[in-house]
Each structure stands twice: as structure tokens, then as C-alpha cells.
Design an enzyme around this catalytic site. Structure first.
Site, PDB file in Angstrom:
ATOM      1  CE  LYS B 201      -7.884   2.624   1.404  1.00  0.00           C
ATOM      2  NZ  LYS B 201      -7.649   3.721   0.464  1.00  0.00           N
ATOM      3  N   GLY B 253       0.111  -1.623  -4.256  1.00  0.00           N
ATOM      4  CA  GLY B 253       0.553  -0.274  -3.929  1.00  0.00           C
ATOM      5  C   GLY B 253       2.053  -0.248  -3.744  1.00  0.00           C
ATOM      6  CB  THR B 255       7.995  -1.657  -1.863  1.00  0.00           C
ATOM      7  OG1 THR B 255       7.881  -2.338  -3.119  1.00  0.00           O
ATOM      8  CG2 THR B 255       8.868  -2.481  -0.932  1.00  0.00           C
ATOM      9  CD  GLU B 275       1.292  -5.645  -8.572  1.00  0.00           C
ATOM     10  OE1 GLU B 275       2.437  -5.157  -8.472  1.00  0.00           O
ATOM     11  OE2 GLU B 275       0.375  -5.112  -9.191  1.00  0.00           O
ATOM     12  CB  CYS B 309       3.731  -1.519 -10.110  1.00  0.00           C
ATOM     13  SG  CYS B 309       2.411  -2.516 -10.775  1.00  0.00           S
ATOM     14  CD  GLU B 406       7.528   1.833  -8.158  1.00  0.00           C
ATOM     15  OE1 GLU B 406       7.316   1.768  -6.941  1.00  0.00           O
ATOM     16  OE2 GLU B 406       6.912   1.135  -8.996  1.00  0.00           O
TER      17      GLU B 406
END
Lengths: 329, 497, 312
Positions: B201, B253, B255, B275, B309, B406
Site C-alpha cells: 500500500k 514512515g 516513529t 524504517e 527520514c 523531526e
């Protein structure tokens, strides 16, 4: 001066010191055995649990084994502090040096073989089985002592990237590992409270991690004695910390501490397994479940166990290309 | 007159990048790309209408115009896709000789190369990234990734000493919106090479290139059901994660979502690769090749609008060169072109979505409030679409939120340091550990730094480099498992004695 | 900023004196950065304006043993009238010749405003005593050169005698009087970008008005990466001292497209102030015709043939 003369006048008998009687004839008295206090092992020290609590495991015949520390959440916290403090020193050692220390651990274990056999027998093993378990445990340490400076070569790679860079990947220890060691009783003959303990600690520290281990609840004796082996093996304090107590109390603390990087669980209890995976999400601990391993067999040892608590780090650096590509600079 | 301009007073020493000679618009043609009005779900080798009967719009973030509408897979659709994948696994893929499996993957890689231009155009239209990047990075790197893993399919017995391997079964894969096609390739390539089948997806804002990949897969005659591509948002993803017949979850995606997934699969035997986020430290020492380091910083934080990321979003500069580095960085930012992603000269395209733009703006406001000194380049922004100028904050403290969290946008936090030990401690002072960078001309220092930094990818005297042969993935809360290289195989395999 | 206020080596602080502290250069990073300039797409009016600018920045060059007055005169005519069928084109910036041809060029160019650059200092090898180099320079200036292109002593540079190289440049600068001095580093003989950067720093501190890559006699001559390293040196020097230094890549730039990439590089590294022929030059012989062909293509929309452009 007076005292010394008196002492020297005493005679030694088989059972102990003879006591002069009124009649002047010696009376033999049975020596009172010194019982061992089984303490926990944190940061290279042997404290009692801060909680002051204890429990009394018994063997199959109902004999009380010892007053064993019932470690608390706070003991675990102290142990994690010790383990964290030891990470940089231990992981920074030369792999060869770690190898020597693991070998030294095996030597010390060999030297105290009788004690371990005795403890295993107290905990319901036959003599033959106890001997086998101790021998295997010593050999397992030697096995991993040998891996300390070799597994990196096996699991590293130089990666042929398309750009002008040197690129390589190497394993590095993940950090602090919390371990709930095999309980040593289920299923019979597959685990062993000492062999299981050694089999889970050795690959973790061979790879440069430090750990906090919860020993078998029902058969904790060898774990504490093993801590004494560690303490006399040049292993820096804090690298291995051993607690005794109940997984039912402590397991959740082992996996939700934010300063723990990985957790190893060796039992089949699916509720605990689920809890561990759920709680590991807090800081994304690496989880290894060793519930199907027969520690007595070949599958009980391999460098892949070391890799379970390793991270792969990939490093890039440019490669100057002066002569190539038509460049003259 | 000549002498007068030859030497300026120090307060007028300034470079002027507002030049009389400027670049004319150089838009890439859209004619290379065919985008359907509507996309269904790609299940069992066919385009199938969603049982949910629902579709959602996908827009061009640079113009806010609708590009197409995409099916929203519900639980029943996910189930259908998983069944197709299971069936294909049991009946076809598992039994196929590995070398034949390899040839299918090679074939997909080749068709991707043939359609590179179309894929690049669609990637840019749908996601807002500069055409220069989708053309020169995303698409070729995606094809290369498939090409690399194709070759592994019949060589797995060499990868793991003293072990045999077995595939896991059906892999559920969820990809992010920052590198849609590339991440799809990162997921599909190792899964297929190791003999698994796939339900994938893409992120809901950027489904189109993954749907194009489905067309390529169809064109490659890959057996039906081996790769199923279903579209939808978070709920669709949750249905994949929670499906009982999935053996493996691979997620790239945030965390936050990664942790939800880890909780969701507790009590199952699903293997996972996560990841996740990052807040990479990028360290410049005074003996660094400064101009290349500045370029590295630009590449570290402004590549793909900072939607990366592993972006080098925390810059640590040794105090003795801090002024110089910041001055050079500001000058360099003036030459960055922000605007139409389809223009071949654009360096920084559109922010991927309105939601993401709000997040970035929130952090810029926080940075200002925290007292950091903000500087943004002076370029003009288009009136429609989602945009953010390249922005740097200096005088940032380690305790500032802009130094810890982030942002996932073109926003850099700059901190200074004095000694090696100090900077290592600060660099590792983060729950994340995806990537890190170090700039110094001293070899022994490089090895000290790269060893001590707790991160899965460390770039020394370079930044944001990727290659199919190079394992990628994080330490700590940046996730676990590796993608790429030899180490990217294991997450899709069981090892057996 | 002429001879009177020249900085001598002894006046410099330690860091500059040693020049061993010139910033380090990472070769891979420079190549990457340089290749990024080539990704700029220059179209339509931007291309036409860029091409005219390039034409106006050319030092039209002939530096051959077989040069004659006739050849130089033809070249001067070309410099003034690049392509008369297209009115309104700019002239080139300068013509570049040997000292013996300066007088011929001076006469041919008259009051066209085109500068005369002369190589000097035992070009291209530079293997001559200092007094010979100074006389060579003075001769060129006396003959009417507006600009002097000197070569550095690469042998001394490689031997680590940076003071010698510095003092020589300073002495030539003094000999130039009002003429502008271009210092040729001959980067193709320097070996690394680190050395290119160091030589640039020495030249600028010693009084260069321009730094220049190459003589054109050694391969490789100018490349984008080496020019980038020198532009960055100029930028750092400017911030440090407030003095602008010109840049001249020479040799190897014969196509318009490549020249436009260089323009992009100047624009993005140094900006507007350097985007003119007072501060940026191309040392080239065949570039002009390619530029003219491209200009005509932009004007007519038809690809051009070399047969329609004068070869001089």
C-alpha cells in the site's frame, strides 16, 4: 600473647576443633556448615536486594535451597544503570580482549566445576546430568570466546556502490540487553538453569553488549555462583548483572525501561511474549524470543545468536579519483 | 572607476545573487505521462473495483489541482489481496525455480528503465518533488534496486553461512510519501527475490507511481497475485497490519505509526521491519573541506524539500568555523530555486501536502519562539500550492524542540560545539539513530566519529548517498531491520539449520 | 590596489604566510557540485542573453610559434566584428597574444575598446630567471598591453618554495604598472585540488587581479571542478579582504553549452558582480564561432553550419 598460647594448645580433629573437657578428654563435635548467602550481582558488587525481600525455592523433595533475593524493580533499575555505564568500556575493548575474558570465564568455571555440579544436584539433577550441563556450559563459553573476534568478519560487507565512495557495513553492539534467562525446568532436559543462562549471556557479551539477567526463579543457585565466576574473571563490573526473583513480577520492567535496547525472553508463556512485544514499542527494543531452542543441542549455539543483539552500521566515504575519468587533478 | 569597485569597505562585503542574467522557465513536458481518470485496486493481476466502492482524490501539491482518483481499499479488499497473495505464494511463487523468479524481477527493472521519463513526470506531479530529482534520483535508483535484488534470487545459499533459508510467505508492505516509487522498489525487490509474495500500500497522497508500477508488473507478466497493490490511507494500512494471514510487515514512515504497528503485531508471529524517523546530526569540524561540507549540508537538509527520514537536520559546527559556515550556507541558499517542480531548474519543489506544510510551519513558529535566529532565502513563492523556503535556525540550544523533534521539511537547526567528546555526546543525545554525518580532513578522527555515532548509516565527508548495495536502516527509535544490500535479505527470510 | 599598496609576504599573518592552511578540498565533493551546475537548463531568452555575455567575455587567443602580424590582424578584425550579418552583437573582451604581437594588435584594434592581453614571464614554461620575466613583462606593457597573463613557477611551487612563488608574482605585479595581472596557475601541472587552492591563495595575496587556470599548452586545461575551486578561493578572499579578483578559465572550452555551464557557476558562486568581462573571462580560440552559431540558431530557429562563420 596469652591468647595465642591458648589457641596453639588446641588440637585439630577431623570434624573440627576439639574442645578440652573438664576431664581433659576430647569430645568430638560435628562442624556446623557455613551456609552460602545467595546475593545478587550489580555493577561488579554483590548487594542484597534493596527491597530486603527474599524467597525460598525448594527442590523436588521439598528441601529448601536457600533464602534467595527477591529482586525488585529498583534493583533492576540499578542494574541497568550499571550496565549502561559499562557499555562504552566493554564495547570499546579490542574484540581479542573480550575473547580472552570469555575464555577466562570458562577457565574459572572449570575450576569451580564441583560446586556447580553440587548445586545442580541440589536442584534435582542426577550427577551425570549435572556434569554434562557444567561441561557444556564451559564449552559454550569457549565457543563464544572464539567468536568474539570473528563474527564481525562473517557478517560485515564492503558494498560496491556505483558512486566514487568506499562503503562498508559492520555489526555493532546494540547496547544494554535485558534477559529473562531460561527457567531451566521446562521442558525437561532441554534447558538447564546454568547452561541456559550461559547460552544467553555469552553471545550478548561476546558481541560487546552489556546485560541485566534475571536468573531461573526455581533454580537460581548456579546463577549466583556464576556471578562469582564472572567477578573473578577480569570481566569489568556492570557488563553482566544478575538478579534473582520472579519473572512474573519483573518481566514487564525488563521490557519497558527506556534505557534498555533489547530484550531476550526464553519461555513459552504467550501472554508474556505478547506483553514483551507490546511494551517493546515504547522505545522500539529489539526482541528475541528463544522459546524453542534446545540449549543442549547444536542449535543452542551459533554466531546468529550474537547477531540478534547487533546493529548493522553502514559507513560512506568519498574515494578521490585523480587519475581516472580523464581528470588530471 | 575600476579601482573604486575593486576594493569595498568591509560593511559592504556581500555577494549579490539577484543577477541580471536569469534562467528562463524550463518546464518538463507533461505529455510523456498518461494518468488515468480513476485507478482501481491491483489484485491478483487484475484491476478490480474496490468492494468499499470508495475513491479518494489525489492532487498535485504544486497546483492543488486534482490529478486522478484512487480506490480506497477496505477490510474486505485487503482480505481479497492477501488471499490472492497467499494463493500465488502457495501455488506459483514458492515453487518457481529461483532463477526464473530472478528473471521476472530483472524484467520489471528493465521496463521501469524504459518508462523512466513517464515515471519521473508522474512522481513530480503527484508528490511535488523537483523533476530533476525524480528524473536523476528516484526513478533510476528504484530500477537499480530491483536490478540488484533480482540477482540475489538464485544465490541465497551464499548469503548466510551454514544456514539454509526459507521465505516467509505473504509480506504486507506500507510505503511513505517522500519517495513513493523508490520505497516501493525497496520493499518489493527483496521480498520477491527471497520468494515472498506482496501486498503493498502506497501513501495516500502519492499513489500514482506505485499504480504505474502495477501496470509495469502486469506488462512484465508477473504471475497474478505475486504483487498486489492496494491504495488507501491509515485504515487500509491497519487492515494489512492486522490481517491474520500476513507473515511479514515492512513499514517505512513515522516513529509514531511504527510503534502502533509494533504493538498491533504483538502476540503474532509476524516478522517486522520498521524504517522510521530521524533527527540526524551532521558535524563539521574546523579542519573540514568547508565548501564541500556546506554543499553536503545543503544536500543533507534541502534534498527533497527535507522530506527525508535521514535528513541531516541537526548541524553541529565547531565554533571556530561557525561564522564562516553559516555565511557560506546563506550564500548557497540564495542560489536555491524554489518553485514549479516540473521546471528542470527547480531545486526545491512543493511541500507534499497541506498537512505537512502545517507541521513545518508549526515548527518554524516554535523555533522563533524558542529564541533561535531564523534565516530564510529570499526567493519568491508561487501563489497556489504548498511551499516553504529553505530555512535555517542558528543559535539553537540542544534543549530546543527544533533540535530534538523531526520536522520533515527544509528547516535546519544549527548548533555549535568545541570538542570531539562534546559533539559526540550531543549527536547521540537523541532517541533516533537513523543516520549521521561528519566532515573532517583527518582520517583517524573520521574513524573515531563514525564508530562512536549511534546511527545505522554514517556519511563521512558526504551526505544523503544511497545505493542498492548499501544497507539502510536505523538504531534506536529509528526502527530495525535493514533495506538494501546483503543485509536487506534477512528481514524476508527464516534461517534454518 | 596597485603596486603602491601591495602586501608583501612578510606583512602577512602566519596562516597566510605558510599557505599550508589553505582550506582542504574534497575532490569527489567538488566534482559533484560542479556537475550540479550542468543540470541547469538554459533556454530561450536566457540562452540568448547568456551567449551574448559569453561572447563578450572571450579573450580571443592565438599563442602559436607560427603567429604572424597577418594572423593577428585577422584575429583583431574578428574580435571587433564577430558576425556582421547579425547586427548589435557585442565584441569579445580582449585578444590575447605573445608580447611581440602586442603592437600589431594595438594598431589593429584602435579605439574599439577591446583590451589587449599579452602573455609574459617566459610563457608557457615559466622557466626563466626573475629579471628576464620582469623584462618580458615590462616589454609587453610598454608595447601597449592592457593586461598581462603570467605563469607561476610550478617547479618552485611543487618544491614547497611558496615564498619564491609569492615574491615573483608580487614583483611581476609591480612591473605591470597600470596593466591588470592575470596569474596562470597551470592547474594541469599542480596535481590536486588542494594545491590549486593553495596556489590561488598565494596568487591573490601576492597581488593578482585575475587568477587563470591554464596556458592552454597542458592537458587538462580548464575544467569546471578546477574553476569552481578557484571561484571559491576568490569568494573567500573577497570576504576576507574586500578585494574582488577576476577569474579566467582557459583552454578546453570550445562549446557554447559548456561556456553557459561556466556562467551558471559564476552566477551561483559569486553572483552578479562577477557576471561581466571585467571580472570573468574565457580564454579560448574556437569558442567564439560556436557561440555565434548558437546565437544564429536561436535567432533563426535553424541549426547552423560552420561554413557560414569565418574561421580566423
Amino acid at each position: 600473647m596469652e591468647k595465642a598460647i591458648k589457641k596453639s594448645s588446641l588440637k585439630v580433629s577431623e570434624n573440627g576443633l576439639e574442645k578440652p573437657t573438664a576431664a581433659g578428654k576430647p569430645v568430638s563435635t560435628k562442624r556446623l556448615e557455613v551456609m552460602k548467602t545467595y546475593k545478587i550481582y550489580i555493577g561488579g558488587q554483590f548487594p542484597r536486594t534493596e527491597s530486603g525481600r527474599y524467597y525460598i525455592p525448594t527442590n523436588a523433595a521439598g528441601k529448601k535451597l536457600a533464602n534467595v533475593c527477591l529482586s525488585s524493580r529498583k534493583d533492576f533499575r540499578d542494574a541497568v544503570v550499571a550496565a549502561r555505564g559499562a557499555v562504552s568500556g566493554w564495547s570499546g575493548r579490542a574484540a581479542f580482549n573480550r575473547s580472552q575474558i570469555l575464555y577466562r570465564m570458562a577457565e574459572m568455571l572449570e575450576g569451580r566445576k564441583a560446586q556447580f555440579i553440587d548445586e545442580l544436584i541440589q536442584q534435582d539433577a542426577t550427577k551425570a546430568k549435572a556434569e554434562k550441563e557444567v561441561n557444556l556450559s564451559i564449552d559454550r563459553l569457549i565457543y563464544y570466546a572464539g567468536w568474539c573476534d570473528k563474527f564481525q568478519q562473517l557478517f560485515s560487507s564492503v558494498n560496491p556502490v556505483a558512486s566514487s565512495h568506499f562503503n562498508f557495513s559492520v555489526p555493532e553492539p546494540t547496547g544494554v540487553v535485558s534477559i529473562i534467562a531460561p527457567q531451566g525446568d521446562l521442558p525437561a532436559g532441554r534447558q538447564g538453569s546454568l547452561l541456559g543462562l550461559v547460552s544467553v549471556i555469552a553471545p550478548v557479551i561476546a558481541g560487546g553488549n552489556t546485560c541485566v539477567v534475571l536468573a531461573s526463579e526455581t533454580k537460581p543457585l548456579c546463577a549466583v555462583t556464576f556471578a562469582e565466576v564472572l567477578n573473578s574473571s577480569d570481566l569489568p563490573g556492570g557488563v553482566v548483572n544478575i538478579l534473582t526473583g520472579k519473572p512474573s513480577e519483573l518481566a514487564s520492567w525488563f521490557v519497558d525501561h527506556m534505557d534498555v535496547n533489547a530484550t531476550i525472553y526464553c519461555e513459552k508463556d504467550s501472554t508474556v511474549q505478547k506483553m514483551i512485544r507490546e511494551k517493546s514499542a515504547l522505545n522500539l527494543k529489539r526482541i528475541s524470543l528463544y522459546d524453542k531452542i534446545n540449549w543442549y543441542s547444536e542449535e543452542g549455539q551459533s554466531p546468529y545468536f550474537i547477531m540478534d543483539t547487533q546493529e548493522i552500521k553502514t559507513t560512506w566515504h568519498p574515494v578521490e579519483n585523480i587519475a581516472g575519468a580523464g581528470g588530471g587533478y | 572607476m575600476v579601482k573604486a569597485i575593486a576594493k569595498k569597505k568591509s560593511n559592504t562585503i556581500k555577494l549579490n545573487f539577484d543577477t541580471s542574467w536569469s534562467y528562463a522557465p524550463a518546464p518538463e513536458s507533461k505529455s510523456a505521462a498518461t494518468i488515468n481518470k480513476q485507478y482501481d485496486l491491483f489484485i491478483n493481476g487484475e484491476w478490480q473495483k474496490p468492494l468499499s466502492k470508495k475513491y479518494f482524490d489525489t492532487i498535485n501539491p504544486a497546483t492543488e489541482e486534482k490529478l486522478s482518483e484512487v480506490a480506497e481499499a477496505g477490510v474486505a479488499d485487503v482480505d481479497k489481496a492477501v488471499k490472492a497473495a497467499r494463493n500465488a505464494y502457495d501455488k506459483v511463487w514458492k515453487k518457481m525455480p529461483a532463477k526464473e523468479r530472478a528473471k521476472y524481477i530483472f524484467r520489471i527493472a528493465r521496463i521501469m528503465q524504459e518508462k523512466a521519463r513517464e515515471l519521473a513526470v508522474i512522481e513530480t506531479l503527484d508528490g511535488g518533488k523537483p523533476i530533476k530529482e525524480s528524473r536523476d534520483f528516484d526513478v533510476p535508483t528504484a530500477a537499480n534496486h530491483l536490478f540488484y535484488y533480482a540477482g540475489w534470487a538464485d544465490k541465497l545459499e551464499y548469503a548466510f553461512p551454514n544456514r539454509r533459508t526459507e521465505s516467509l510467505g505473504v509480506a504486507g508492505q506500507i510505503t511513505p510519501w517522500n519517495f513513493p516509487l523508490l520505497m516501493a522498489a525497496w520493499k518489493i525487490a527483496p521480498a520477491l527475490a527471497t520468494g515472498n509474495t506482496v501486498v503493498l500500500k502506497p501513501a495516500e497522497t502519492t499513489s500514482l507511481t506505485t499504480l504505474k508500477l502495477a501496470e509495469i508488473i502486469q506488462e512484465a507478466d508477473l504471475p497474478p497475485g505475486v504483487v498486489n497493490i492496494i491504495t488507501g490511507a491509515g485504515e487500509t494500512g491497519a487492515a494489512i497490519v492486522n490481517h491474520a494471514d500476513i507473515n511479514k510487515i515492512a513499514f517505512t514512515g513515522s516513529t509514531h505509526v511504527g510503534k502502533i504497528i509494533q504493538r498491533a503485531i504483538a502476540g503474532t508471529n509476524k516478522k517486522a521491519t520498521l524504517e522510521l524517523g530521524g533527527k540526524a546530526a551532521n558535524i563539521i569540524f574546523e579542519d573540514a573541506p568547508i565548501d564541500q561540507a556546506v554543499e553536503g549540508v545543503v544536500n543533507a537538509i534541502f534534498f527533497n524539500q527535507g522530506h527525508v527520514c535521514c535528513a541531516g537536520s541537526r548541524l553541529y559546527v565547531q565554533e571556530s568555523v561557525a561564522k564562516e559556515v553559516i555565511r557560506k550556507l546563506r550564500d548557497r541558499m540564495q542560489s536555491l530555486i524554489v518553485g514549479d517542480p516540473m521546471d528542470k531548474n527547480t531545486d526545491i519543489g512543493a511541500i507534499n501536502s497541506k498537512e505537512q506544510l502545517h507541521i513545518i510551519q508549526k515548527y518554524i513558529a516554535i523555533g522563533k519562539k524558542e529564541g533561535a535566529e531564523m534565516y530564510e532565502s529570499s526567493c519568491a513563492l508561487p501563489s497556489k500550492g504548498f511551499w516553504c523556503r529553505p530555512t535555517i535556525f542558528s543559535n539553537v540550544a540542544q534543549s530546543n524542540r527544533i533540535a530534538q523533534e523531526e520536522i520533515f521539511g527544509p528547516v535546519l537547526s544549527i548548533l555549535t560545539f568545541r570538542t570531539d567528546d562534546e559533539v559526540i555526546e550531543k549527536a547521540n543525545n537523541s532517541p533516533y539513530g537513523l543516520s549521521a554525518g561528519v566532515w573532517t580532513d583527518k582520517g583517524s578522527k573520521i574513524f573515531n566519529m563514525t564508530k562512536r555515532m549511534r546511527a545505522g548509516v554514517v556519511w563521512a565527508n558526504t551526505f544523503n548517498k544511497f545505493d542498492p548495495t548499501s544497507p539502510f536502516g536505523g538504531y534506536k527509535e529509528s526502527g530495525f531491520g535493514r533495506e538494501g544490500g546483503l543485509h536487506g535479505l534477512l528481514p524476508y527470510l527464516n534461517l534454518i539449520n | 590596489m596597485v603596486s603602491g599598496s601591495l602586501t608583501m609576504l612578510s606583512d602577512l599573518p602566519d596562516r597566510q604566510a605558510g599557505f599550508s592552511l589553505s582550506p582542504r578540498i574534497d575532490q569527489v565533493g567538488v566534482e559533484e557540485r560542479a556537475s550540479r551546475f550542468t543540470k541547469r537548463s538554459i533556454k530561450k531568452e536566457s540562452k540568448l542573453n547568456g551567449l551574448k555575455l559569453v561572447l563578450n567575455m572571450i579573450d580571443l587567443t592565438t599563442l602559436e610559434g607560427k603567429d604572424t602580424a597577418g594572423k593577428v590582424k585577422q584575429l583583431c578584425y574578428k574580435a571587433m566584428h564577430p558576425h556582421d550579418s547579425y547586427p548589435g552583437l557585442p565584441t569579445v573582451a580582449a585578444i590575447c597574444v605573445y608580447p611581440s604581437m602586442v603592437k600589431v594588435a594595438k594598431k589593429a584594434l584602435g579605439d574599439s575598446g577591446i583590451k589587449i592581453a599579452s602573455v609574459a614571464t617566459a610563457f608557457p614554461g615559466g622557466q626563466a630567471p626573475k629579471d628576464v620575466k620582469i623584462r618580458d613583462t615590462k616589454y609587453a606593457v610598454h608595447e601597449g598591453a592592457d593586461e598581462v597573463d603570467m605563469v607561476i613557477s610550478r617547479g618552485k611551487f611543487h618544491a614547497g618554495e611558496y615564498n619564491f612563488v609569492f615574491d615573483e608574482i608580487a614583483a611581476i605585479k609591480e612591473a605591470c604598472g597600470e596593466a591588470r595581472l592575470k596569474v596562470i596557475l597551470e592547474t594541469g601541472e599542480l596535481g590536486t585540488f588542494d594545491k590549486v587552492r593553495r596556489a590561488s591563495d598565494i596568487a591573490m595575496h601576492a597581488g593578482a587581479d585575475f587568477i587563470k587556470t591554464s596556458t592552454g599548452k597542458i592537458a587538462p586545461a580548464a575544467t569546471m571542478p578546477v574553476t569552481l575551486v578557484m571561484l571559491e578561493a576568490i569568494r573567500d578572499f573577497y570576504y576576507k579582504t574586500g578585494r574582488m579578483i577576476g577569474m579566467k578559465p582557459a583552454g578546453g572550452i570550445s562549446k557554447s553549452k559548456l561556456a553557459l555551464h561556466y556562467l551558471v557557476m559564476v552566477k551561483e558562486v559569486l553572483g552578479e558582480d562577477w557576471l561581466n568581462n571585467h571580472w570573468f573571462r574565457f580564454g579560448a580560440s574556437s569558442l567564439a564561432n560556436d557561440v555565434l552559431m548558437q546565437i544564429m540558431k536561436e535567432k533563426t530557429g535553424v541549426y547552423q553550419s560552420a561554413n557560414y562563420f569565418s574561421v580566423d
